[in-house]
Design an enzyme around this catalytic site. Structure first.
Site, PDB file in Angstrom:
ATOM      1  N   TYR A  33      35.351  42.311  30.895  1.00  0.00           N
ATOM      2  CA  TYR A  33      35.871  43.139  31.987  1.00  0.00           C
ATOM      3  C   TYR A  33      37.079  42.398  32.584  1.00  0.00           C
ATOM      4  O   TYR A  33      37.156  42.135  33.771  1.00  0.00           O
ATOM      5  CB  TYR A  33      34.803  43.433  33.043  1.00  0.00           C
ATOM      6  CG  TYR A  33      35.008  44.788  33.684  1.00  0.00           C
ATOM      7  CD1 TYR A  33      34.833  45.946  32.934  1.00  0.00           C
ATOM      8  CD2 TYR A  33      35.397  44.921  35.007  1.00  0.00           C
ATOM      9  CE1 TYR A  33      35.045  47.198  33.495  1.00  0.00           C
ATOM     10  CE2 TYR A  33      35.616  46.156  35.580  1.00  0.00           C
ATOM     11  CZ  TYR A  33      35.432  47.292  34.810  1.00  0.00           C
ATOM     12  OH  TYR A  33      35.643  48.533  35.364  1.00  0.00           O
ATOM     13  N   HIS A  35      40.448  40.825  33.912  1.00  0.00           N
ATOM     14  CA  HIS A  35      41.425  41.159  34.939  1.00  0.00           C
ATOM     15  C   HIS A  35      42.539  40.116  34.919  1.00  0.00           C
ATOM     16  O   HIS A  35      42.554  39.238  34.053  1.00  0.00           O
ATOM     17  CB  HIS A  35      40.750  41.245  36.315  1.00  0.00           C
ATOM     18  CG  HIS A  35      39.897  40.043  36.640  1.00  0.00           C
ATOM     19  ND1 HIS A  35      40.418  38.794  36.807  1.00  0.00           N
ATOM     20  CD2 HIS A  35      38.550  39.906  36.795  1.00  0.00           C
ATOM     21  CE1 HIS A  35      39.457  37.939  37.079  1.00  0.00           C
ATOM     22  NE2 HIS A  35      38.301  38.582  37.068  1.00  0.00           N
ATOM     23  N   GLU A  36      43.412  40.199  35.901  1.00  0.00           N
ATOM     24  CA  GLU A  36      44.580  39.320  35.929  1.00  0.00           C
ATOM     25  C   GLU A  36      44.199  37.832  35.991  1.00  0.00           C
ATOM     26  O   GLU A  36      44.919  36.983  35.467  1.00  0.00           O
ATOM     27  CB  GLU A  36      45.473  39.735  37.110  1.00  0.00           C
ATOM     28  CG  GLU A  36      46.807  39.071  37.204  1.00  0.00           C
ATOM     29  CD  GLU A  36      47.662  39.154  35.912  1.00  0.00           C
ATOM     30  OE1 GLU A  36      47.584  40.176  35.200  1.00  0.00           O
ATOM     31  OE2 GLU A  36      48.394  38.174  35.639  1.00  0.00           O
ATOM     32  N   GLY A  37      43.056  37.521  36.594  1.00  0.00           N
ATOM     33  CA  GLY A  37      42.597  36.122  36.632  1.00  0.00           C
ATOM     34  C   GLY A  37      42.336  35.606  35.222  1.00  0.00           C
ATOM     35  O   GLY A  37      42.796  34.525  34.832  1.00  0.00           O
ATOM     36  N   HIS A  38      41.593  36.393  34.436  1.00  0.00           N
ATOM     37  CA  HIS A  38      41.335  36.024  33.038  1.00  0.00           C
ATOM     38  C   HIS A  38      42.654  35.950  32.261  1.00  0.00           C
ATOM     39  O   HIS A  38      42.880  35.046  31.468  1.00  0.00           O
ATOM     40  CB  HIS A  38      40.449  37.070  32.345  1.00  0.00           C
ATOM     41  CG  HIS A  38      39.087  37.252  32.955  1.00  0.00           C
ATOM     42  ND1 HIS A  38      38.729  38.406  33.601  1.00  0.00           N
ATOM     43  CD2 HIS A  38      38.002  36.447  32.983  1.00  0.00           C
ATOM     44  CE1 HIS A  38      37.472  38.304  34.012  1.00  0.00           C
ATOM     45  NE2 HIS A  38      37.005  37.129  33.656  1.00  0.00           N
ATOM     46  N   GLY A 149      38.769  28.797  35.238  1.00  0.00           N
ATOM     47  CA  GLY A 149      39.465  29.112  36.484  1.00  0.00           C
ATOM     48  C   GLY A 149      38.892  28.344  37.659  1.00  0.00           C
ATOM     49  O   GLY A 149      37.693  28.080  37.723  1.00  0.00           O
ATOM     50  N   ASP A 152      35.861  29.594  40.076  1.00  0.00           N
ATOM     51  CA  ASP A 152      34.496  29.084  39.979  1.00  0.00           C
ATOM     52  C   ASP A 152      34.568  27.556  40.029  1.00  0.00           C
ATOM     53  O   ASP A 152      34.404  26.876  39.020  1.00  0.00           O
ATOM     54  CB  ASP A 152      33.853  29.577  38.681  1.00  0.00           C
ATOM     55  CG  ASP A 152      33.799  31.088  38.625  1.00  0.00           C
ATOM     56  OD1 ASP A 152      32.798  31.667  39.055  1.00  0.00           O
ATOM     57  OD2 ASP A 152      34.798  31.708  38.192  1.00  0.00           O
ATOM     58  N   VAL A 178      43.541  33.289  40.939  1.00  0.00           N
ATOM     59  CA  VAL A 178      44.447  34.435  41.097  1.00  0.00           C
ATOM     60  C   VAL A 178      43.837  35.428  42.096  1.00  0.00           C
ATOM     61  O   VAL A 178      42.644  35.745  42.014  1.00  0.00           O
ATOM     62  CB  VAL A 178      44.693  35.137  39.739  1.00  0.00           C
ATOM     63  CG1 VAL A 178      45.619  36.328  39.913  1.00  0.00           C
ATOM     64  CG2 VAL A 178      45.280  34.148  38.742  1.00  0.00           C
ATOM     65  N   SER A 187      37.840  39.298  40.642  1.00  0.00           N
ATOM     66  CA  SER A 187      36.526  39.076  40.041  1.00  0.00           C
ATOM     67  C   SER A 187      36.093  40.374  39.370  1.00  0.00           C
ATOM     68  O   SER A 187      36.368  41.465  39.881  1.00  0.00           O
ATOM     69  CB  SER A 187      35.509  38.723  41.134  1.00  0.00           C
ATOM     70  OG  SER A 187      34.191  38.853  40.644  1.00  0.00           O
TER      71      SER A 187
END
Ligand code: AMP
Length: 287
Positions: A33, A35-38, A149, A152, A178, A187
């Site tokens: 799932y 998102h920009e963080g990943h 990241g 966490d 991010v 998240s």
């Protein structure tokens, strides 16, 4: 061309081939799932490695019996498109049967001490699930750079220590957190938030950053910094605090007086949704 692999042997063969040709491997472990963080993790891996592997596995071992394993959001097609966009080479998306063919493993990895506080205190067994699956993913991938990241922060500290203690042939790379434009940390679980909770959620960011501002302005008393953040969270009735603590970034032990490397970390509940966030507190006044 991105390759979708779901067998351990195939991933192993692919990463072995890369290293045999003198290439470097980057692994970005995720639960999907994306998102920009990943995506930011994948981009950093893309810059630094020859072969970029993104693993997508919702690891049952790290969910408690009353947690959200069954409703955790999934979208393999969307994830594949995101990985392709970011230039990843391989998506490794094994089934639970592939990862745990004998059912729940009797061999697990436990990182003592670091997993007792913060999220570990509220999610018994969670970090054993994380460290066990990360060890498996690293064993399957082989020598690599592994990207995690700072969202966490406890997970990063735990994995870092595990890799050091076990001499795993891995370089752990911590990547920046991010956020959305309004400060909410990205998240996959943000998808659970209804409109009112979504509007309330950035209070978590505001609380942590208000304390960070006071730290920058010279406040050294961790209790006062925590109190500042708590006041802001208490002003948002939809939010319930699970924990809000000032700890050392590496040892995760509580600190009373700010020195360099302090982390203000929090977990809150908004209805049934649990959100975590953190900020590094600067100990030197600026200007
Ligand atoms: P997850 O899919 O939630 O297990 O996360 C996979 C990886 O992405 C972990 O290393 C997370 O710390 C990282 N990650 C998740 N959200 C963010 C974010 N907002 N910023 C940076 N990294 C993140």
């Amino acid at each position: 061309m991105i390759e979708l692999l779901d067998h351990i042997a195939d991933l192993r063969a692919t990463t072995d081939r890369c290293r045999a040709g003198g290439g470097t491997v980057g692994l970005v472990p995720t639960m999907g799932y994306l998102h920009e963080g990943h995506r930011s993790l994948i981009r950093i891996a893309r810059r630094e490695c020859d072969l970029v592997v993104v693993s997508i596995f919702v690891n049952p071992l790290q969910f408690g019996p009353s947690e959200d394993l069954d409703r955790y959001p999934r979208d393999l097609d969307g994830d594949l498109a995101a990985c392709r966009d970011e230039g990843a080479d391989v998506v490794f998306a094994p089934t639970a049967e592939e990862m745990y063919p004998h059912g729940t493993p009797v061999t697990t990895v436990h990182v003592a001490g670091l997993t007792d506080s913060l999220c570990g205190a509220f999610r018994p067994g969670h970090f054993d699930g994380v460290t066990t699956v990360v060890t498996k993913l690293l064993a399957i991938t082989g020598p690599c750079r592994a990207y995690f990241g700072r969202k966490d922060a406890q997970q990063l500290a735990v994995v870092d220590r595990m890799v050091a203690d076990l001499d795993l042939p891995v370089i752990v790379v911590g990547c920046p957190l991010v956020r959305e434009a309004d400060g909410l940390a990205l998240s996959s679980r943000n998808a659970y938030l209804g409109a009112a909770d979504r509007r309330a959620a950035p209070a978590l960011y505001r609380a942590l950053f208000a304390a960070a501002g006071e730290a920058r302005a010279g406040e050294r008393d961790a209790r006062r910094l925590v109190a500042t953040a708590r006041r802001i969270l208490d002003g948002e009735p939809r939010i319930t605090i699970e924990y809000l603590e000032c700890v050392d970034t590496e040892t995760l032990r509580p600190i009373e007086h700010l020195v360099s490397g302090a982390l203000l970390a929090a977990a809150v509940r908004l209805g049934a949704t649990r959100l975590i966030d953190n900020v590094v507190l600067e100990s030197e006044p600026v200007g």
